[in-house]
Write an enzyme that holds these catalytic residues in place. Structure first.
Site, PDB file in Angstrom:
ATOM      1  N   GLY A 214      29.846  45.706  32.044  1.00 36.54           N
ATOM      2  CA  GLY A 214      29.826  45.505  33.564  1.00 36.54           C
ATOM      3  C   GLY A 214      31.198  45.034  33.776  1.00 36.54           C
ATOM      4  N   GLY A 216      33.571  41.912  35.703  1.00 35.51           N
ATOM      5  CA  GLY A 216      33.425  40.538  35.976  1.00 35.51           C
ATOM      6  C   GLY A 216      33.815  39.449  34.744  1.00 35.51           C
ATOM      7  N   ALA A 217      33.584  38.388  35.059  1.00 37.31           N
ATOM      8  CA  ALA A 217      34.027  37.125  34.206  1.00 37.31           C
ATOM      9  C   ALA A 217      32.996  37.062  32.934  1.00 37.31           C
ATOM     10  CB  ALA A 217      33.951  35.831  34.963  1.00 37.31           C
ATOM     11  N   ILE A 218      31.931  37.379  33.401  1.00 34.58           N
ATOM     12  CA  ILE A 218      30.991  37.330  32.032  1.00 34.58           C
ATOM     13  C   ILE A 218      31.267  38.475  31.020  1.00 34.58           C
ATOM     14  CG2 ILE A 218      28.412  37.641  31.374  1.00 34.58           C
ATOM     15  CD1 ILE A 218      27.620  36.157  33.816  1.00 34.58           C
ATOM     16  N   GLU A 237      30.005  52.970  31.081  1.00 29.04           N
ATOM     17  CA  GLU A 237      30.216  53.746  32.517  1.00 29.04           C
ATOM     18  C   GLU A 237      31.674  53.331  32.951  1.00 29.04           C
ATOM     19  OE1 GLU A 237      28.635  50.941  36.024  1.00 29.04           O
ATOM     20  OE2 GLU A 237      27.083  51.751  34.862  1.00 29.04           O
ATOM     21  N   GLY A 335      24.928  51.303  37.111  1.00 24.81           N
ATOM     22  CA  GLY A 335      24.241  51.919  35.757  1.00 24.81           C
ATOM     23  C   GLY A 335      23.522  51.106  34.879  1.00 24.81           C
TER      24      GLY A 335
END
Length: 433
Positions: A214, A216-218, A237, A335
């Site tokens: 996905g 972002g930071a993680i 995605e 997604g």
């Protein structure tokens, strides 16, 4: 007529392009970083020519002036994924939200939301008269194929991506030319909590796995812990700058993929110019429609796929809330469920939901009961791994009692006593840590 002559005949001013939109039209904007800033601005500036124009898109990157209160006579936004610039209008019921799985958006355009006008941004034509949708193929390609009118901003800064990103000049009704930097997503700041989460997630990834990541930071923190892995692949995605770094180090080479061997597969891209330059005319990156990339039936064919997403809240049964705070819609399903379900059907597939254990230390994200009126995104039957900075809870195949204990063990210590109390009350247990 040659394609160059056709292109020249279709070249218009921004005002002429905006005038092609009529009152009561449904207008679909290209997704995320592909949103054509100047063309959208021209449509907003032309507001007095319209009444009740419906604007449909997922992630917004611009300032969404069409959602301003004084625009209500002219525009009505129908969001498929709420963003920072559109959530106020949605929460105040001045805009609408349509729940949908990402992979089904093209089907919506075919069956439920017929498209009058597609507003897109493309690369300059190649020698054969083809332009590329660049960083956003996802639902954008389908919108172009189904729309009665396609209006494209031609921009030298849009990368020419390969795969199914191409449209011929003959398939587009109107062109406007404007060279401006496309939207970028700055690299997120990775703190100690994100690093701990990234370390735990990375421990679930093996050599030869294929990743879905996905934003972002993680996800970026996860990538930072994969430098010693080998033969990783990408079927996602979207992806961002962190993938480029691992590719350059030889960690990502897509050699072990079951499908599209040797290729990174994505539906859209969000990152900095570094990413956009990397994908430009790169034969190892193929951009595909989202009803292919995110289709669980396609995903399940990719052995050893690992899906990594985030969430807002998880209850002790394993229900995952990822798109709303109470009844306030702040994003969308995107997604997440597409890949959770695809990974669950794949050979050795794994899905991970990763999150900090608290909201800035004030509220636990692991709760006995989800917030009233919140929407469940990933069901308790679909959930697999939950990860926080305190560890990993593997929930698939576990009883409700076992799930509750596993989640309490990775909750923030400040909130464990309260969670244990609720657990023992529900299960008539004497559980303690």
């Amino acid at each position: 007529m040659t394609w160059k002559e056709e292109y020249k005949n279709k070249l218009k001013t921004f005002k002429e392009a905006a005038d092609l939109i009529k009152s009561n039209d449904r207008v679909v904007f290209e997704h995320a970083a592909g949103e054509p800033k100047s063309l959208v601005d021209a449509i907003v500036a032309n507001k007095d020519a319209y009444e009740n124009v419906e604007i449909v898109h997922m992630v917004p990157m611009g300032d969404a002036k069409y959602c301003d209160e004084d625009m209500s006579k002219h525009f009505r936004h129908n969001s498929l994924f709420v963003g920072s610039s559109t959530k106020k209008a949605v929460s105040e019921a001045r805009a609408d939200f349509t729940p949908t799985f990402f992979y089904q958006v093209p089907r919506l355009f075919r069956e439920s939301l017929p498209v009058d006008v597609a507003i897109v941004q493309v690369s300059k034509p190649d020698e054969h008269g083809y332009v590329s949708l660049g960083v956003s193929v996802d639902y954008t390609k389908a919108a172009c194929q189904l729309a009665k009118t396609v209006i494209a901003q031609v921009n030298k800064y849009m990368p020419r991506t390969l795969g199914e990103s191409f449209l011929h000049v003959s398939e587009i009704d109107c062109f406007v030319e404007c060279d401006e930097p496309i939207y970028e997503l700055p690299n997120p700041k990775i703190g100690e909590i994100e690093r701990e989460i990234g370390k735990y997630c990375a421990s679930l990834i093996n050599d030869g796995d294929t990743l879905q990541l996905g934003i972002g930071a993680i996800p970026d923190a996860v990538l930072s812990f994969l430098t010693e892995k080998k033969d990783l692949g990408i079927h996602s995605e979207m992806f961002s700058d962190g993938v480029v770094d691992l590719y350059n180090k030889g960690v990502i080479n897509n050699k072990k993929k079951t499908t599209n061997k040797g290729k990174m597969v994505a539906a859209f891209l969000m990152g900095t110019r570094k990413l956009y330059d990397f994908v430009d005319d790169n034969p190892e990156v193929i951009m595909m429609p989202v009803d292919y990339v995110n289709n669980p039936v396609v995903i399940m064919q990719e052995d050893n796929i690992v899906s990594i997403n985030s969430c807002i809240q998880v209850d002790l049964m394993g229900q995952v809330v990822s798109e709303s705070i109470g009844e306030t819609q702040i994003s969308g399903v995107g997604g997440q469920v597409d890949f959770v379900r695809g990974a669950s059907m794949a050979k050795n597939g794994r899905s991970i939901i990763a999150m900090p254990s608290t909201v800035k230390g004030k509220f636990s994200k692991i709760v006995p009961v989800i917030d009233e009126k919140a929407a469940v995104t990933t069901s308790r039957c679909d959930v697999d791994y939950i990860v926080t900075e305190y560890g990993i809870a593997h929930l698939r195949g576990k009883t409700l009692r076992e799930r509750s204990k596993a989640l309490i063990a990775i909750a923030h210590p400040d909130f464990r006593d309260e969670l244990i109390k609720e657990h023992n009350k529900k299960f008539k247990d004497d559980f303690s840590l």
